[in-house]
Motif scaffolding. Structure first.
Motif, PDB file in Angstrom:
ATOM      1  N   ALA A 185       0.838  -1.208   0.000  1.00 32.29           N
ATOM      2  CA  ALA A 185       0.000   0.000   0.000  1.00 32.29           C
ATOM      3  C   ALA A 185       0.866   1.248   0.000  1.00 32.29           C
ATOM      4  O   ALA A 185       0.617   2.199  -0.747  1.00 32.29           O
ATOM      5  N   ALA A 186       1.898   1.252   0.838  1.00 30.19           N
ATOM      6  CA  ALA A 186       2.804   2.406   0.894  1.00 30.19           C
ATOM      7  C   ALA A 186       3.544   2.584  -0.430  1.00 30.19           C
ATOM      8  O   ALA A 186       3.722   3.709  -0.907  1.00 30.19           O
ATOM      9  N   SER A 187       3.943   1.469  -1.027  1.00 26.04           N
ATOM     10  CA  SER A 187       4.649   1.528  -2.316  1.00 26.04           C
ATOM     11  C   SER A 187       3.735   2.076  -3.410  1.00 26.04           C
ATOM     12  O   SER A 187       4.160   2.893  -4.242  1.00 26.04           O
ATOM     13  N   SER A 188       2.475   1.631  -3.400  1.00 27.94           N
ATOM     14  CA  SER A 188       1.511   2.108  -4.406  1.00 27.94           C
ATOM     15  C   SER A 188       1.266   3.606  -4.290  1.00 27.94           C
ATOM     16  O   SER A 188       0.972   4.275  -5.281  1.00 27.94           O
ATOM     17  N   ASN A 189       1.392   4.136  -3.066  1.00 28.77           N
ATOM     18  CA  ASN A 189       1.176   5.567  -2.831  1.00 28.77           C
ATOM     19  C   ASN A 189       2.466   6.375  -2.940  1.00 28.77           C
ATOM     20  O   ASN A 189       2.461   7.572  -2.639  1.00 28.77           O
ATOM     21  N   ASP A 190       3.558   5.715  -3.345  1.00 30.47           N
ATOM     22  CA  ASP A 190       4.861   6.380  -3.451  1.00 30.47           C
ATOM     23  C   ASP A 190       5.278   7.033  -2.134  1.00 30.47           C
ATOM     24  O   ASP A 190       5.907   8.098  -2.117  1.00 30.47           O
ATOM     25  N   ASN A 191       4.925   6.360  -1.031  1.00 31.00           N
ATOM     26  CA  ASN A 191       5.305   6.863   0.290  1.00 31.00           C
ATOM     27  C   ASN A 191       6.657   6.248   0.652  1.00 31.00           C
ATOM     28  O   ASN A 191       6.740   5.218   1.325  1.00 31.00           O
ATOM     29  N   ASP A 192       7.709   6.886   0.201  1.00 39.23           N
ATOM     30  CA  ASP A 192       9.056   6.347   0.376  1.00 39.23           C
ATOM     31  C   ASP A 192       9.436   6.220   1.849  1.00 39.23           C
ATOM     32  O   ASP A 192      10.196   5.313   2.224  1.00 39.23           O
ATOM     33  N   GLU A 193       8.926   7.117   2.669  1.00 33.70           N
ATOM     34  CA  GLU A 193       9.239   7.075   4.102  1.00 33.70           C
ATOM     35  C   GLU A 193       8.735   5.785   4.734  1.00 33.70           C
ATOM     36  O   GLU A 193       9.466   5.106   5.467  1.00 33.70           O
ATOM     37  N   LEU A 194       7.483   5.437   4.431  1.00 31.46           N
ATOM     38  CA  LEU A 194       6.927   4.213   4.993  1.00 31.46           C
ATOM     39  C   LEU A 194       7.540   2.961   4.369  1.00 31.46           C
ATOM     40  O   LEU A 194       7.763   1.968   5.058  1.00 31.46           O
ATOM     41  N   VAL A 195       7.816   3.013   3.087  1.00 30.66           N
ATOM     42  CA  VAL A 195       8.449   1.862   2.427  1.00 30.66           C
ATOM     43  C   VAL A 195       9.785   1.557   3.107  1.00 30.66           C
ATOM     44  O   VAL A 195      10.100   0.396   3.415  1.00 30.66           O
ATOM     45  N   ALA A 196      10.604   2.579   3.337  1.00 29.98           N
ATOM     46  CA  ALA A 196      11.900   2.396   3.992  1.00 29.98           C
ATOM     47  C   ALA A 196      11.724   1.883   5.414  1.00 29.98           C
ATOM     48  O   ALA A 196      12.455   0.989   5.864  1.00 29.98           O
ATOM     49  N   LEU A 197      10.747   2.438   6.114  1.00 31.09           N
ATOM     50  CA  LEU A 197      10.483   2.035   7.499  1.00 31.09           C
ATOM     51  C   LEU A 197      10.064   0.567   7.572  1.00 31.09           C
ATOM     52  O   LEU A 197      10.579  -0.204   8.392  1.00 31.09           O
TER      53      LEU A 197
END
Length: 206
Positions: A185-197
């Motif tokens: 979900a985070a990846s689909s939203n381009d939320n790099d902060e959450l993806v890394a976390l």
């Protein structure tokens, strides 16, 4: 108050002029009007456990309670009052509607209600790992489950997602599980902060 007495109006019934058929208490809770919520519960004996009975299956309010709508809109004083003074069950899941099986915590997480999410977990001891059936399950026939962490990630509620990650077991991060994945979900939203976390968390825990 005078109007309800004069016309013998049952305040537990939906407002006739409201297209969504919300009750006065539900409407007050959704607006965060704590004084009106207190008045309706104490003086008018409105039932805070009543859920919205709406024929329209597409309505977001269908099956919701005053507590769940207050949690969804981040109205902490209303949530505290309903839980502590009116003994509303903060663990109770919806039994109808598009958000079937969502708890107040699911609603809070889906809208980034950080303080409400903390209160529900730390004070009301709500389970951060509680799951609800995903709408995708109905379409695919597969038992996909959603956690509060997934809902926060799906809606890019980064602060809430960060907090929930510290409280949950994180099992829904595993892509081959029965859960809807917060990482995807985070990846689909381009939320790099959450993806890394999430990636770092998986490397440390799994």
């Amino acid at each position: 108050d005078a109007l309800s007495k004069a016309h013998n109006i049952d305040l537990n019934l939906p407002l006739a002029a409201d297209l969504e058929k919300r009750t006065p208490l539900f409407y007050a809770a959704s607006c965060g009007h704590i004084q009106l919520v207190q008045f309706l519960c104490k003086e008018k004996h409105c039932d805070p456990s009543l859920t919205m009975v709406i024929e329209d299956s597409s309505s977001v309010y269908r099956g919701m309670s005053p507590l769940s709508i207050a949690a969804r809109h981040d109205h902490l004083p209303v949530v505290q009052y309903l839980c502590e003074e009116q003994d509303c069950d903060s663990h109770l899941a919806q039994v109808a509607g598009n958000n079937k099986n969502w708890t107040p915590l699911h609603h809070a997480a889906s809208r980034g209600a950080y303080e409400v999410a903390r209160y529900l977990i730390e004070v009301q001891q709500c389970d951060p790992n509680a799951t609800a059936e995903s709408p995708n399950s109905r379409d695919s026939g597969k038992p996909y489950l959603q956690t509060a962490l997934y809902l926060a990630s799906e809606n890019s509620c980064t602060a809430v997602a960060r907090y929930l990650l510290t409280q949950s077991d994180g099992k829904d991060l595993l892509s081959q599980s029965q859960y809807e994945s917060p990482l995807l979900a985070a990846s689909s939203n381009d939320n790099d902060e959450l993806v890394a976390l999430f990636t770092e968390h998986m490397q440390e825990k799994f």
